[in-house]
Design a protein around this motif. Structure first.
Motif, PDB file in Angstrom:
ATOM      1  N   ILE A 146      -4.940   3.275   7.304  1.00 42.63           N
ATOM      2  CA  ILE A 146      -5.268   1.962   7.354  1.00 42.63           C
ATOM      3  C   ILE A 146      -7.100   1.898   7.407  1.00 42.63           C
ATOM      4  O   ILE A 146      -7.649   1.381   6.659  1.00 42.63           O
ATOM      5  N   LYS A 147      -7.614   2.889   8.142  1.00 43.50           N
ATOM      6  CA  LYS A 147      -8.916   2.856   8.396  1.00 43.50           C
ATOM      7  C   LYS A 147      -9.419   3.299   7.304  1.00 43.50           C
ATOM      8  O   LYS A 147     -10.612   2.748   6.844  1.00 43.50           O
ATOM      9  N   VAL A 148      -9.309   4.372   6.500  1.00 47.41           N
ATOM     10  CA  VAL A 148     -10.015   4.883   5.342  1.00 47.41           C
ATOM     11  C   VAL A 148      -9.608   4.035   4.206  1.00 47.41           C
ATOM     12  O   VAL A 148     -10.677   3.684   3.322  1.00 47.41           O
ATOM     13  N   ALA A 149      -8.393   3.276   4.346  1.00 49.59           N
ATOM     14  CA  ALA A 149      -8.140   2.438   3.184  1.00 49.59           C
ATOM     15  C   ALA A 149      -9.173   1.280   3.208  1.00 49.59           C
ATOM     16  O   ALA A 149      -9.652   0.712   2.321  1.00 49.59           O
ATOM     17  N   PRO A 186       2.688  -9.532   5.088  1.00 52.01           N
ATOM     18  CA  PRO A 186       1.537  -8.785   5.041  1.00 52.01           C
ATOM     19  C   PRO A 186       1.152  -8.025   6.237  1.00 52.01           C
ATOM     20  O   PRO A 186       1.569  -8.436   7.251  1.00 52.01           O
ATOM     21  N   HIS A 187       0.438  -6.902   6.073  1.00 48.33           N
ATOM     22  CA  HIS A 187      -0.137  -6.070   7.164  1.00 48.33           C
ATOM     23  C   HIS A 187       1.157  -5.397   7.862  1.00 48.33           C
ATOM     24  O   HIS A 187       1.155  -5.344   9.264  1.00 48.33           O
ATOM     25  N   ARG A 188       2.033  -5.059   7.285  1.00 48.20           N
ATOM     26  CA  ARG A 188       3.264  -4.269   7.700  1.00 48.20           C
ATOM     27  C   ARG A 188       3.473  -3.023   6.987  1.00 48.20           C
ATOM     28  O   ARG A 188       3.444  -3.228   5.399  1.00 48.20           O
ATOM     29  N   ILE A 189       3.768  -2.081   7.469  1.00 52.92           N
ATOM     30  CA  ILE A 189       4.196  -0.779   6.739  1.00 52.92           C
ATOM     31  C   ILE A 189       5.620  -0.514   7.367  1.00 52.92           C
ATOM     32  O   ILE A 189       6.100  -0.315   8.285  1.00 52.92           O
ATOM     33  N   PHE A 190       6.579  -0.590   6.586  1.00 53.65           N
ATOM     34  CA  PHE A 190       8.025  -0.275   6.763  1.00 53.65           C
ATOM     35  C   PHE A 190       8.428   1.323   6.354  1.00 53.65           C
ATOM     36  O   PHE A 190       7.830   1.816   5.307  1.00 53.65           O
ATOM     37  N   ILE A 191       9.251   1.708   7.154  1.00 53.86           N
ATOM     38  CA  ILE A 191      10.001   3.104   6.983  1.00 53.86           C
ATOM     39  C   ILE A 191      11.081   3.312   7.648  1.00 53.86           C
ATOM     40  O   ILE A 191      11.128   2.775   8.823  1.00 53.86           O
ATOM     41  N   THR A 192      11.972   3.977   7.047  1.00 54.93           N
ATOM     42  CA  THR A 192      13.451   4.168   7.513  1.00 54.93           C
ATOM     43  C   THR A 192      13.508   5.312   8.372  1.00 54.93           C
ATOM     44  O   THR A 192      12.751   6.308   8.062  1.00 54.93           O
ATOM     45  N   THR A 193      14.366   5.488   9.572  1.00 55.22           N
ATOM     46  CA  THR A 193      14.561   6.726  10.075  1.00 55.22           C
ATOM     47  C   THR A 193      15.119   7.859   9.127  1.00 55.22           C
ATOM     48  O   THR A 193      14.587   9.054   9.322  1.00 55.22           O
ATOM     49  N   SER A 194      15.779   7.529   8.106  1.00 57.64           N
ATOM     50  CA  SER A 194      16.513   8.462   7.131  1.00 57.64           C
ATOM     51  C   SER A 194      15.212   9.126   6.307  1.00 57.64           C
ATOM     52  O   SER A 194      15.433  10.467   6.100  1.00 57.64           O
ATOM     53  N   MET A 195      14.250   8.289   6.079  1.00 58.39           N
ATOM     54  CA  MET A 195      13.074   8.921   5.410  1.00 58.39           C
ATOM     55  C   MET A 195      12.302  10.067   5.998  1.00 58.39           C
ATOM     56  O   MET A 195      12.100  11.124   5.508  1.00 58.39           O
ATOM     57  N   ILE A 196      12.366   9.684   7.412  1.00 59.19           N
ATOM     58  CA  ILE A 196      11.571  10.808   8.135  1.00 59.19           C
ATOM     59  C   ILE A 196      12.418  11.875   8.433  1.00 59.19           C
ATOM     60  O   ILE A 196      11.876  13.079   8.357  1.00 59.19           O
ATOM     61  N   GLU A 197      13.531  11.726   8.668  1.00 66.96           N
ATOM     62  CA  GLU A 197      14.675  13.013   9.094  1.00 66.96           C
ATOM     63  C   GLU A 197      14.833  13.843   7.851  1.00 66.96           C
ATOM     64  O   GLU A 197      15.142  14.911   7.985  1.00 66.96           O
ATOM     65  N   THR A 198      14.953  13.044   6.615  1.00 63.18           N
ATOM     66  CA  THR A 198      15.310  13.886   5.574  1.00 63.18           C
ATOM     67  C   THR A 198      14.400  14.606   4.647  1.00 63.18           C
ATOM     68  O   THR A 198      14.522  15.540   4.178  1.00 63.18           O
ATOM     69  N   PHE A 199      13.281  13.877   4.650  1.00 59.67           N
ATOM     70  CA  PHE A 199      12.261  14.447   3.668  1.00 59.67           C
ATOM     71  C   PHE A 199      10.985  14.823   4.348  1.00 59.67           C
ATOM     72  O   PHE A 199      10.033  15.814   3.922  1.00 59.67           O
ATOM     73  N   LEU A 208       0.705  11.248   3.291  1.00 56.18           N
ATOM     74  CA  LEU A 208       0.754  11.096   1.722  1.00 56.18           C
ATOM     75  C   LEU A 208       1.666  10.060   1.490  1.00 56.18           C
ATOM     76  O   LEU A 208       1.510   9.129   0.557  1.00 56.18           O
ATOM     77  N   THR A 209       2.783   9.972   2.225  1.00 56.52           N
ATOM     78  CA  THR A 209       3.699   8.847   2.124  1.00 56.52           C
ATOM     79  C   THR A 209       3.364   7.271   2.348  1.00 56.52           C
ATOM     80  O   THR A 209       3.441   6.672   1.397  1.00 56.52           O
ATOM     81  N   LEU A 210       2.619   7.428   3.559  1.00 55.79           N
ATOM     82  CA  LEU A 210       2.094   6.035   4.113  1.00 55.79           C
ATOM     83  C   LEU A 210       0.894   5.700   3.024  1.00 55.79           C
ATOM     84  O   LEU A 210       0.724   4.426   2.514  1.00 55.79           O
ATOM     85  N   GLY A 211       0.064   6.761   2.552  1.00 50.65           N
ATOM     86  CA  GLY A 211      -1.065   6.381   1.834  1.00 50.65           C
ATOM     87  C   GLY A 211      -0.569   5.835   0.147  1.00 50.65           C
ATOM     88  O   GLY A 211      -1.052   5.007  -0.316  1.00 50.65           O
ATOM     89  N   HIS A 212       0.716   6.503  -0.053  1.00 48.58           N
ATOM     90  CA  HIS A 212       1.087   6.039  -1.393  1.00 48.58           C
ATOM     91  C   HIS A 212       1.603   4.350  -1.407  1.00 48.58           C
ATOM     92  O   HIS A 212       1.297   3.848  -2.189  1.00 48.58           O
ATOM     93  N   GLU A 213       2.251   4.097  -0.262  1.00 46.27           N
ATOM     94  CA  GLU A 213       2.735   2.944  -0.145  1.00 46.27           C
ATOM     95  C   GLU A 213       1.488   1.888  -0.003  1.00 46.27           C
ATOM     96  O   GLU A 213       1.533   0.704  -0.708  1.00 46.27           O
ATOM     97  N   VAL A 214       0.507   1.995   0.853  1.00 50.91           N
ATOM     98  CA  VAL A 214      -0.766   1.464   1.050  1.00 50.91           C
ATOM     99  C   VAL A 214      -1.435   1.131  -0.319  1.00 50.91           C
ATOM    100  O   VAL A 214      -1.797  -0.097  -0.701  1.00 50.91           O
TER     101      VAL A 214
END
Length: 449
Positions: free
Chosen positions: A187-190, A264-277, A286-292
């Motif tokens: 968020i800071k660099v964005a 606005p001003h929220r980033i959502f991520i699921t536990t399965s995304m973190i645990e699987t990939f 990279l994942t969060l940067g892509h969504e932002v």
């Protein structure tokens, strides 16, 4: 003779008077001398020509409305037909506008209640619907002190004397902590990036405007508002600035990460995304940067505009059905497939743009972009194992209805891009190391001496 001249002058008034005077002149001519007869003949010929001209003019004038009447009727019939066809699309857009305004008023009156309802809708989209799942949703705020948060969590469960539940909850809190810490850097660099891009496009736009516009402040602002690129980065700056950002961890078996303009001003991520990939902070960045990046580039707004436009076009085409509904089902199936295919093409382009900007933000935040790209290789392997994408016959072949490019294609593209976008590129700016800072300080001291 005077009577003849008088009758000639009167013929300029009406054809009826011309006929009367012509008959009188004929009676006089029969008893006049020879000279008068010659004069009467000349005047009679002139009267006949003039009478014919007057009759022609009056007959043309009186018949013109009759000739134009069918044309007017056809014109109004065409207007009525156009109004008949567009009435339903116009009514649909009117209802959409009323609903949009009502939504704004409801949100303004009951902001917290509406946000809670919208959050439930977003969570339901990733399968988080049960009360137990909703209770396990965790939210962190930007700037959170995680030592205090984790300490309070440990104290809370110590008093409850439930260590099994503490371990489970602590595991998810650590996940959320990692998401928040990495997310804050992105968020800071964005924020910094969109500010610099806005300044750049405004500067370029001003330089291209005429001098008289540049000197008039009001005209300058009006001209800048009409430039699409300036509007894009102005909106992106508003998206990034403002309220404190929140990071939402969702307990779900659906692997996903996303941002939403309705919350606005929220980033959502699921536990399965973190645990699987996701296996490292680099991959998470990279994942969060892509969504932002989706938010910065306005992809969600563009997608909504496309949906409204295309669905309105669908309604218009269906209203033109000459069979009064017999072909509507076939039209609906065809238009739905067409809309899906066109929307998928736009979506794939959006994903590529978000990948390009996302890896840039990842590099600006000083993460290893080459290592980060492995997350897409892991997604590709998961697609192959699940049968979604065959390794042999599907590689490189793109379906018209896929909303995302193949993960393998994205992996190779990002791996290549990591050679240009990496933390070494920003060593003198956002990724300045302690060694670089010390070296620059020594140079400054040398110049001062």
């Amino acid at each position: 003779m005077a009577m003849v001249v008088q009758s000639f002058l009167l013929t300029r008034s009406t054809p009826k008077l011309a006929a009367i005077m012509y008959s009188k002149s004929a009676l006089l001519s029969s008893s006049a001398p020879l000279l008068h007869r010659h004069c009467f003949r000349s005047c009679r010929s002139s009267l006949q020509r003039r009478t014919a001209q007057i009759h022609h003019r009056f007959s043309t004038t009186s018949s013109s409305p009759v000739n134009k009447s069918p044309v007017n009727k056809d014109k109004w019939r065409q207007i009525a037909r156009i109004a008949y066809y567009i009435r339903i699309p116009v009514l649909t857009l009117s209802i959409y506008g009323i609903g949009y305004q009502q939504g704004i008023m409801d949100f303004a009156r009951e902001k917290e209640i509406m946000e809670a309802k919208l959050l439930q809708t977003v969570l339901a989209g990733v399968g988080c619907t049960s009360p137990e799942d909703l209770e396990m949703v965790l939210i962190a705020h930007e700037g959170e002190d995680w030592r205090i948060v984790l300490s309070r969590l440990r104290e809370k469960f110590r008093l409850l004397d439930n260590m099994e539940r503490y371990k489970e909850h602590h595991h998810r809190m650590v996940m959320l902590r990692d998401v928040a810490k990495v997310g804050e850097k992105i968020i800071k660099v964005a924020r910094s990036y969109v500010k610099s891009k806005l300044a750049e496009v405004v500067r370029d736009a001003v330089n291209q405007l005429p001098p008289e516009v540049q000197e008039d402040e009001n005209r300058l602002y009006e001209a800048l508002e009409q430039i699409e690129e300036v509007a894009l980065w102005t909106k992106a700056t508003r998206h990034m600035e403002g309220d404190t950002w929140k990071f939402v961890l969702i307990p779900s078996v659906i692997p996903n990460a996303f941002v939403s303009e309705i919350l606005p001003h929220r980033i959502f991520i699921t536990t399965s995304m973190i645990e699987t990939f996701i296996k490292s902070d680099d991959e998470l960045a990279l994942t969060l940067g892509h969504e932002v990046s989706h938010l910065i580039l306005g992809h969600s707004s563009n997608r909504n505009s496309f949906e409204v436009f295309f669905r309105t076009a669908e309604i218009l085409v269906l209203s033109l059905d000459p069979t009064e509904g017999l072909l509507s089902l076939a039209f609906m199936a065809f238009l739905a497939s067409l809309r899906h295919a066109i929307g998928a093409e736009f979506s794939r382009n959006d994903e590529r743009e978000a990948d390009e900007l996302g890896i840039k933000l990842c590099a600006m935040a000083c993460f290893d972009t080459k290592s980060a790209s492995r997350v897409f290789h892991r997604m590709h392997l998961a697609d192959v194992e699940s049968g979604k994408q065959a390794a042999s016959n599907r590689a490189g072949l793109l379906s018209f209805f896929d909303s995302h490019p193949p993960s393998e294609e994205r992996y190779h593209s990002l791996l290549e891009e990591s050679g240009k976008e990496n933390k070494d590129k920003y060593e003198d700016t956002t990724c300045a190391s302690l060694k670089t800072i010390f070296r620059d300080a020594m140079k400054q001291d040398t110049r001062n001496e």
